[in-house]
Design a protein around this motif. Structure first.
Motif, PDB file in Angstrom:
ATOM      1  N   GLU A 145       0.760  -1.308  -0.120  1.00 40.86           N
ATOM      2  CA  GLU A 145      -0.223  -0.044  -0.029  1.00 40.86           C
ATOM      3  C   GLU A 145       1.008   1.373  -0.109  1.00 40.86           C
ATOM      4  N   VAL A 148       2.115   1.812  -3.471  1.00 42.67           N
ATOM      5  CA  VAL A 148       0.855   2.060  -4.397  1.00 42.67           C
ATOM      6  C   VAL A 148       0.686   3.806  -4.317  1.00 42.67           C
ATOM      7  N   TRP A 149       0.591   4.196  -3.028  1.00 44.40           N
ATOM      8  CA  TRP A 149       0.191   5.507  -2.668  1.00 44.40           C
ATOM      9  C   TRP A 149       1.294   6.366  -2.249  1.00 44.40           C
ATOM     10  N   SER A 184      -1.419  -7.217  -4.914  1.00 48.01           N
ATOM     11  CA  SER A 184      -2.885  -6.616  -4.479  1.00 48.01           C
ATOM     12  C   SER A 184      -3.215  -7.079  -3.275  1.00 48.01           C
ATOM     13  N   SER A 203      -6.201  -2.077  -3.431  1.00 47.88           N
ATOM     14  CA  SER A 203      -5.049  -1.456  -4.003  1.00 47.88           C
ATOM     15  C   SER A 203      -4.335  -2.295  -4.808  1.00 47.88           C
ATOM     16  N   ARG A 209      -2.668  -3.831 -12.665  1.00 54.43           N
ATOM     17  CA  ARG A 209      -4.105  -3.352 -12.990  1.00 54.43           C
ATOM     18  C   ARG A 209      -4.682  -3.755 -14.174  1.00 54.43           C
ATOM     19  N   TYR A 214      -8.281  -7.237  -9.177  1.00 55.30           N
ATOM     20  CA  TYR A 214      -9.215  -6.301  -8.453  1.00 55.30           C
ATOM     21  C   TYR A 214     -10.446  -7.160  -8.290  1.00 55.30           C
ATOM     22  N   SER A 241     -12.048   3.239  -8.685  1.00 56.53           N
ATOM     23  CA  SER A 241     -12.695   1.952  -8.237  1.00 56.53           C
ATOM     24  C   SER A 241     -14.148   1.971  -8.789  1.00 56.53           C
TER      25      SER A 241
END
Length: 266
Positions: A145, A148-149, A184, A203, A209, A214, A241
């Motif tokens: 995470e 990702v962010w 993920s 995430s 992706r 997801y 999302s």
């Protein structure tokens, strides 16, 4: 979905999802200040209220000031969760005037668990998904995470570890891996005493992706929720999302925006 159906889902959400979950994670406590639920012990303070706070004007300003004073004494930031259909309508204006800043708006989505469940969701070649409970896996999820962010999400590991330790039947954490790398992760939080469970996380590393990871994690969690008799799934979805979740059977019922105050900004 008709306007009546949306209104029914919103009413169920307001009735069942506004209060405190029955079992707080380790180290977390719930407090009531007038109409507000105050959650203490997380990485920052959190308050939320019913659809109608029932206070206006100076009384509302005083309620806001009390929350700031409480968390300022703890040296913590404070998140006030707002929804677009809440009253009084000037709540967000008064929060801004008190030094709160809005973060990104999210769409509140609700769907029927049974309709979203897929027994064998498709995964890309080389990706496996497993349900995890070990502390080490929670730290791996937090590291993913953070990547990702582009922020430090290490506190997430402590939160997940605390939830699993306190109420293991109320959370299911899933991790997707490829060649030993976490690509993920997502978790399902049950809400005992209600018809709801909530989807969190989801995430995914950029390279993975758009390849079905997801969607597979949503389907797995929906199947688990349906198997336990949960009627509705809820998620506060980002703009990325929300379109995917709508295609999977969820419906927008309102929006939510966190307003955040920090002691240094107060």
């Amino acid at each position: 979905m008709t306007t009546t159906d949306t209104a029914t889902l919103l009413a169920a959400y307001d009735d069942q999802m506004r209060g405190a979950p029955p079992t707080p994670p380790a180290g977390v406590t719930y407090q009531q200040d007038g109409p507000l639920l105050r959650i203490v012990g997380q990485f920052r303070g959190f308050v939320s209220g019913p659809r109608d706070l029932g206070v206006e004007g100076d009384a509302l300003d005083e309620l806001i000031a009390r929350q700031k004073d409480f968390f300022a004494a703890r040296g913590q930031a404070l998140e006030w969760k707002t929804r677009s259909h809440d009253t009084p309508p000037d709540l967000t204006e008064r929060l801004r005037a008190a030094g709160f800043a809005p973060e990104e708006r999210e769409t509140v989505l609700v769907g029927r668990a049974a309709g979203m469940a897929v027994k064998e969701p498709g995964l890309p070649d080389g990706v496996t998904v497993r349900r995890v409970t070990a502390d080490a896996d929670m730290h791996r999820i937090a590291a993913m995470e953070s990547a990702v962010w582009g922020q430090d999400w290490s506190a997430l590991a402590d939160d997940l570890i605390g939830r699993v330790a306190t109420a293991p039947d109320d959370i299911a954490v899933y991790l997707a891996e490829a060649d030993g790398e976490v690509v993920s992760a997502a978790w399902l939080v049950f809400r005992p005493g209600t018809e709801f469970a909530s989807l969190w996380g989801g995430s995914t590393l950029t390279a993975w992706r758009g390849r079905g990871v997801y969607r597979a994690l949503v389907a797995l969690r929906a199947a688990l929720a349906a198997s336990r008799g949960v009627a509705f799934l809820h998620v506060d979805a980002s703009d990325d999302s929300a379109p995917v979740l709508r295609r999977l059977g969820m419906h927008a019922i309102t929006t939510t925006t966190p307003y955040v105050w920090t002691p240094s900004a107060g």
